[in-house]
Design a protein around this motif. Structure first.
Motif, PDB file in Angstrom:
ATOM      1  N   ASP A   1      13.971  16.592   2.049  1.00  0.00           N
ATOM      2  CA  ASP A   1      14.250  16.573   0.617  1.00  0.00           C
ATOM      3  C   ASP A   1      13.194  15.696  -0.032  1.00  0.00           C
ATOM      4  O   ASP A   1      12.505  14.920   0.638  1.00  0.00           O
ATOM      5  CB  ASP A   1      15.647  16.000   0.355  1.00  0.00           C
ATOM      6  CG  ASP A   1      16.243  16.486  -0.970  1.00  0.00           C
ATOM      7  OD1 ASP A   1      15.482  17.067  -1.774  1.00  0.00           O
ATOM      8  OD2 ASP A   1      17.445  16.277  -1.193  1.00  0.00           O
ATOM      9  N   LEU A   2      13.042  15.821  -1.348  1.00  0.00           N
ATOM     10  CA  LEU A   2      12.198  14.881  -2.061  1.00  0.00           C
ATOM     11  C   LEU A   2      12.929  13.537  -2.135  1.00  0.00           C
ATOM     12  O   LEU A   2      14.133  13.486  -2.372  1.00  0.00           O
ATOM     13  CB  LEU A   2      11.903  15.379  -3.473  1.00  0.00           C
ATOM     14  CG  LEU A   2      11.050  16.639  -3.612  1.00  0.00           C
ATOM     15  CD1 LEU A   2      10.862  16.980  -5.081  1.00  0.00           C
ATOM     16  CD2 LEU A   2       9.696  16.481  -2.925  1.00  0.00           C
ATOM     17  N   ALA A   3      12.193  12.460  -1.948  1.00  0.00           N
ATOM     18  CA  ALA A   3      12.798  11.134  -2.042  1.00  0.00           C
ATOM     19  C   ALA A   3      13.129  10.780  -3.486  1.00  0.00           C
ATOM     20  O   ALA A   3      14.053  10.007  -3.748  1.00  0.00           O
ATOM     21  CB  ALA A   3      11.864  10.089  -1.443  1.00  0.00           C
ATOM     22  N   PHE A   4      12.384  11.352  -4.419  1.00  0.00           N
ATOM     23  CA  PHE A   4      12.575  11.120  -5.850  1.00  0.00           C
ATOM     24  C   PHE A   4      11.739  12.158  -6.576  1.00  0.00           C
ATOM     25  O   PHE A   4      10.936  12.870  -5.958  1.00  0.00           O
ATOM     26  CB  PHE A   4      12.131   9.693  -6.256  1.00  0.00           C
ATOM     27  CG  PHE A   4      10.759   9.321  -5.762  1.00  0.00           C
ATOM     28  CD1 PHE A   4       9.626   9.554  -6.528  1.00  0.00           C
ATOM     29  CD2 PHE A   4      10.597   8.741  -4.508  1.00  0.00           C
ATOM     30  CE1 PHE A   4       8.362   9.221  -6.067  1.00  0.00           C
ATOM     31  CE2 PHE A   4       9.339   8.406  -4.031  1.00  0.00           C
ATOM     32  CZ  PHE A   4       8.221   8.653  -4.813  1.00  0.00           C
ATOM     33  N   GLU A   5      11.938  12.267  -7.876  1.00  0.00           N
ATOM     34  CA  GLU A   5      11.140  13.202  -8.666  1.00  0.00           C
ATOM     35  C   GLU A   5       9.689  12.719  -8.674  1.00  0.00           C
ATOM     36  O   GLU A   5       9.389  11.607  -9.110  1.00  0.00           O
ATOM     37  CB  GLU A   5      11.669  13.275 -10.096  1.00  0.00           C
ATOM     38  CG  GLU A   5      10.922  14.256 -10.977  1.00  0.00           C
ATOM     39  CD  GLU A   5      11.475  14.315 -12.395  1.00  0.00           C
ATOM     40  OE1 GLU A   5      10.795  14.896 -13.255  1.00  0.00           O
ATOM     41  OE2 GLU A   5      12.572  13.758 -12.639  1.00  0.00           O
ATOM     42  N   SER A   6       8.789  13.560  -8.187  1.00  0.00           N
ATOM     43  CA  SER A   6       7.394  13.145  -8.056  1.00  0.00           C
ATOM     44  C   SER A   6       6.795  12.783  -9.410  1.00  0.00           C
ATOM     45  O   SER A   6       7.042  13.451 -10.419  1.00  0.00           O
ATOM     46  CB  SER A   6       6.566  14.273  -7.426  1.00  0.00           C
ATOM     47  OG  SER A   6       7.048  14.588  -6.136  1.00  0.00           O
ATOM     48  N   ILE A   7       5.989  11.716  -9.407  1.00  0.00           N
ATOM     49  CA  ILE A   7       5.273  11.286 -10.603  1.00  0.00           C
ATOM     50  C   ILE A   7       3.870  11.865 -10.563  1.00  0.00           C
ATOM     51  O   ILE A   7       3.139  11.687  -9.570  1.00  0.00           O
ATOM     52  CB  ILE A   7       5.213   9.754 -10.686  1.00  0.00           C
ATOM     53  CG1 ILE A   7       6.625   9.169 -10.878  1.00  0.00           C
ATOM     54  CG2 ILE A   7       4.284   9.301 -11.810  1.00  0.00           C
ATOM     55  CD1 ILE A   7       6.679   7.658 -10.760  1.00  0.00           C
ATOM     56  N   VAL A   8       3.499  12.576 -11.596  1.00  0.00           N
ATOM     57  CA  VAL A   8       2.135  13.061 -11.779  1.00  0.00           C
ATOM     58  C   VAL A   8       1.719  12.621 -13.176  1.00  0.00           C
ATOM     59  O   VAL A   8       2.182  13.179 -14.165  1.00  0.00           O
ATOM     60  CB  VAL A   8       2.030  14.595 -11.634  1.00  0.00           C
ATOM     61  CG1 VAL A   8       0.583  15.052 -11.849  1.00  0.00           C
ATOM     62  CG2 VAL A   8       2.538  15.047 -10.267  1.00  0.00           C
ATOM     63  N   GLY A   9       0.871  11.601 -13.246  1.00  0.00           N
ATOM     64  CA  GLY A   9       0.485  11.046 -14.543  1.00  0.00           C
ATOM     65  C   GLY A   9      -1.017  11.110 -14.731  1.00  0.00           C
ATOM     66  O   GLY A   9      -1.764  10.363 -14.097  1.00  0.00           O
ATOM     67  N   ALA A  10      -1.485  12.005 -15.586  1.00  0.00           N
ATOM     68  CA  ALA A  10      -2.913  12.206 -15.808  1.00  0.00           C
ATOM     69  C   ALA A  10      -3.365  11.483 -17.065  1.00  0.00           C
ATOM     70  O   ALA A  10      -2.664  11.480 -18.080  1.00  0.00           O
ATOM     71  CB  ALA A  10      -3.222  13.696 -15.932  1.00  0.00           C
ATOM     72  N   GLY A  11      -4.546  10.874 -17.002  1.00  0.00           N
ATOM     73  CA  GLY A  11      -5.102  10.222 -18.173  1.00  0.00           C
ATOM     74  C   GLY A  11      -4.141   9.196 -18.749  1.00  0.00           C
ATOM     75  O   GLY A  11      -3.617   8.341 -18.022  1.00  0.00           O
ATOM     76  N   PRO A  12      -3.850   9.272 -20.057  1.00  0.00           N
ATOM     77  CA  PRO A  12      -2.960   8.284 -20.686  1.00  0.00           C
ATOM     78  C   PRO A  12      -1.542   8.305 -20.133  1.00  0.00           C
ATOM     79  O   PRO A  12      -0.859   7.279 -20.158  1.00  0.00           O
ATOM     80  CB  PRO A  12      -2.992   8.655 -22.169  1.00  0.00           C
ATOM     81  CG  PRO A  12      -3.469  10.063 -22.220  1.00  0.00           C
ATOM     82  CD  PRO A  12      -4.392  10.217 -21.051  1.00  0.00           C
ATOM     83  N   THR A  13      -1.078   9.445 -19.608  1.00  0.00           N
ATOM     84  CA  THR A  13       0.259   9.484 -19.007  1.00  0.00           C
ATOM     85  C   THR A  13       0.348   8.505 -17.846  1.00  0.00           C
ATOM     86  O   THR A  13       1.374   7.867 -17.624  1.00  0.00           O
ATOM     87  CB  THR A  13       0.611  10.895 -18.522  1.00  0.00           C
ATOM     88  OG1 THR A  13       0.408  11.829 -19.572  1.00  0.00           O
ATOM     89  CG2 THR A  13       2.050  10.976 -18.049  1.00  0.00           C
ATOM     90  N   GLY A  14      -0.739   8.364 -17.093  1.00  0.00           N
ATOM     91  CA  GLY A  14      -0.756   7.473 -15.941  1.00  0.00           C
ATOM     92  C   GLY A  14      -0.635   6.004 -16.295  1.00  0.00           C
ATOM     93  O   GLY A  14      -0.381   5.176 -15.418  1.00  0.00           O
ATOM     94  N   SER A  15      -0.812   5.669 -17.574  1.00  0.00           N
ATOM     95  CA  SER A  15      -0.672   4.268 -17.977  1.00  0.00           C
ATOM     96  C   SER A  15       0.781   3.845 -18.072  1.00  0.00           C
ATOM     97  O   SER A  15       1.076   2.666 -18.272  1.00  0.00           O
ATOM     98  CB  SER A  15      -1.379   4.034 -19.319  1.00  0.00           C
ATOM     99  OG  SER A  15      -0.711   4.690 -20.383  1.00  0.00           O
ATOM    100  N   ARG A  16       1.708   4.808 -17.915  1.00  0.00           N
ATOM    101  CA  ARG A  16       3.138   4.498 -17.850  1.00  0.00           C
ATOM    102  C   ARG A  16       3.558   4.612 -16.383  1.00  0.00           C
ATOM    103  O   ARG A  16       3.589   5.715 -15.828  1.00  0.00           O
ATOM    104  CB  ARG A  16       3.942   5.460 -18.729  1.00  0.00           C
ATOM    105  CG  ARG A  16       3.491   5.452 -20.188  1.00  0.00           C
ATOM    106  CD  ARG A  16       4.506   6.150 -21.108  1.00  0.00           C
ATOM    107  NE  ARG A  16       4.711   7.545 -20.763  1.00  0.00           N
ATOM    108  CZ  ARG A  16       4.005   8.567 -21.257  1.00  0.00           C
ATOM    109  NH1 ARG A  16       3.010   8.329 -22.095  1.00  0.00           N
ATOM    110  NH2 ARG A  16       4.272   9.800 -20.910  1.00  0.00           N
ATOM    111  N   PRO A  17       3.883   3.493 -15.729  1.00  0.00           N
ATOM    112  CA  PRO A  17       4.089   3.511 -14.275  1.00  0.00           C
ATOM    113  C   PRO A  17       5.107   4.525 -13.784  1.00  0.00           C
ATOM    114  O   PRO A  17       4.933   5.083 -12.695  1.00  0.00           O
ATOM    115  CB  PRO A  17       4.536   2.072 -13.974  1.00  0.00           C
ATOM    116  CG  PRO A  17       3.892   1.267 -15.046  1.00  0.00           C
ATOM    117  CD  PRO A  17       3.928   2.118 -16.269  1.00  0.00           C
ATOM    118  N   HIS A  18       6.176   4.772 -14.531  1.00  0.00           N
ATOM    119  CA  HIS A  18       7.203   5.708 -14.084  1.00  0.00           C
ATOM    120  C   HIS A  18       7.275   6.931 -14.982  1.00  0.00           C
ATOM    121  O   HIS A  18       8.346   7.481 -15.238  1.00  0.00           O
ATOM    122  CB  HIS A  18       8.568   5.016 -13.994  1.00  0.00           C
ATOM    123  CG  HIS A  18       8.740   4.220 -12.732  1.00  0.00           C
ATOM    124  ND1 HIS A  18       9.899   3.564 -12.423  1.00  0.00           N
ATOM    125  CD2 HIS A  18       7.890   3.977 -11.717  1.00  0.00           C
ATOM    126  CE1 HIS A  18       9.759   2.943 -11.260  1.00  0.00           C
ATOM    127  NE2 HIS A  18       8.549   3.182 -10.816  1.00  0.00           N
TER     128      HIS A  18
END
Length: 344
Positions: free
Chosen positions: A168-185
Motif C-alpha cells: 500500500d502507499l504509506a501516505f499520499e505522495s507529495i509531488v511539488g514542482a517549482g513554487p509548490t515545492g516550497s510548501r513542505p507538505h
C-alpha cells in the motif's frame, strides 16, 4: 505470553486500556477499526464487535470479548476500578467511561515507547519497504515530468509502487514542482511541471504494515545558481546529520547537526521543520528529531533524516533517508542516489 505485553506490564502501575488501533495491532497483532485491549496483571482482554470477533478469537494469549458496535459504552458498564487510558481517546468517549464509574488515569506514550525500539522482524519489514522504494525512485527517473501535472506524476508513483511489490502507499505522495515545492507538505495538484524547475518527490510504501518514507529532489533542466547552491547546502546538511547520529544523542542535538549547516549558509532560517521523525507502523511516530524534541535516541530506533530549504514562491529542496540508529552510528536503509538527477 506475548513478549510485547510482558514488557508493557513492567511499565504499568494499573491496568491499561489501549484504544489506539495501531497500538492494539502492535501488542496483539490484531487489526480492526473498532477494538480495545485491556492489559491487566493476570490477563489480557481484546474487545471488539461481531464483525471482527472471529479474527479476535484467533489471537494467541488474549481473551476475545464480543461487544456491541458502541464498544466504549459497553466497557463503561463492564469495567470498574482504576484504569489507565491513552490520551488519544476522544474526550466524549472519556466522559462515557468516567460517567460509568471508572477511575481514569491518563497516560501518554507508554506503548509508543516500546514501539520506538524496533525488533529484528520489524527491521526486516522496513528494509523490504525501503528496497521497494529504491526501485520505484530508480524507475521514476524514466517517467516524463515536463508538461504533465504534479497529479499525473503522483499517479505514476502509485502504479510503480504496485508493480514493485508495495502492499500500500504509506501516505499520499507529495509531488511539488517549482513554487509548490516550497510548501513542505504540498499536495500534488493540477499545476503543470515546467522545464528548469526543481521537483520535490516524497513517497513511500508499506510492507507488513511498516512504512518507508523517502524524499528526493529532481531537476527538469538546467537550474540557476541559487537553486544549485541550495541543493548542495541541503546535501551537506543531511550528510552532517548522517555522520553524527548515533545512540545517546538527543533529538535536539541531532536536529542541530543539519540545522547549523543551513544556518551558516545563505539559506539561514529556511529549514522550517524538524530534521526527522520515527518510522514504523505509523509514518510519524517516536522519536522526534527537532528543536522541541525531548527524546534521546536508542539502538533500534528508526528515524527519517530530512533537512530542507524552502524559498517561498520559488522552490523547495528536501533530501530524506530512513536510518536505523546503532551504538556506533546508523544503518542507512535508503539506497537511491542523492546526486541531483535531471529528468525530462
Amino acid at each position: 505470553m506475548n513478549d510485547r505485553i510482558a514488557r508493557l506490564r513492567e511499565l504499568l502501575e494499573q491496568p491499561l486500556l489501549v484504544t489506539d488501533p495501531t497500538n492494539v495491532r502492535y501488542l496483539a497483532g490484531f487489526e480492526s477499526s473498532n477494538c480495545a485491549l485491556l492489559v491487566e496483571d493476570d490477563r489480557v482482554r481484546l474487545f471488539t464487535d461481531f464483525r471482527y470477533i472471529q479474527a479476535a478469537r484467533e489471537v494467541d494469549g488474549v481473551e476475545a470479548v464480543l461487544t456491541k458496535r458502541d464498544l466504549i459504552s459497553e466497557l463503561a458498564d463492564e469495567l470498574s476500578g482504576r484504569v489507565a487510558f491513552e490520551r488519544v481517546l476522544p474526550y466524549g468517549l472519556y466522559e462515557v467511561l468516567r460517567d460509568g464509574g471508572l477511575e481514569l488515569v491518563p497516560t501518554s506514550g507508554t506503548v509508543e515507547k516500546l514501539r520506538a525500539v524496533k525488533e529484528e522482524g520489524e527491521l526486516e519489514q522496513l528494509r523490504r519497504a525501503c528496497a521497494v522504494t529504491d526501485r520505484v525512485f530508480e524507475r521514476l527517473t524514466g517517467v516524463p515530468f515536463v508538461g504533465r501535472t504534479e497529479r499525473d506524476v503522483s499517479w505514476d508513483l502509485a502504479q510503480l509502487f504496485h508493480e514493485e511489490g508495495g502492499e500500500d502507499l504509506a501516505f499520499e505522495s507529495i509531488v511539488g514542482a517549482g513554487p509548490t515545492g516550497s510548501r513542505p507538505h504540498a499536495r500534488a495538484g493540477n499545476r503543470k511541471i515546467g522545464a528548469g524547475e526543481l521537483v520535490v518527490i516524497d513517497a513511500g510504501c508499506t510492507i507488513g504494515g511498516y512504512a518507508s518514507d523517502y524524499t528526493r529532489t529532481f531537476a527538469t533542466g538546467p537550474l540557476d545558481n541559487e537553486a544549485k547552491d541550495a541543493y548542495q547546502v541541503v546535501l551537506r546538511a543531511q550528510q552532517a546529520a548522517l555522520d553524527g547520529i548515533r545512540a545517546g544523542i538527543s533529538g535536539v542535538a541531532a536536529d542541530g547537526l543539519a540545522r547549523s549547516v543551513i544556518d551558516e549558509s545563505p539559506f539561514a532560517g529556511k529549514l522550517g521543520h524538524g530534521l526527522g521523525h520515527g518510522l514504523g507502523l505509523d509514518v510519524h511516530e517516536a522519536p522526534r528529531l527537532s528543536t522541541e524534541s525531548s527524546d534521546v535516541l536508542e539502538p533500534g530506533n528508526v528515524v527519517t533524516v530530512e533537512p530542507g530549504v524552502y524559498l517561498e514562491g520559488k522552490f523547495g529542496i528536501r533530501i530524506e533517508d530512513d536510518v536505523v540508529v546503532t551504538p556506533e552510528g546508523i544503518e542507512n536503509l535508503t539506497g537511491f542516489t542523492k546526486d541531483l538527477i535531471e529528468v525530462s
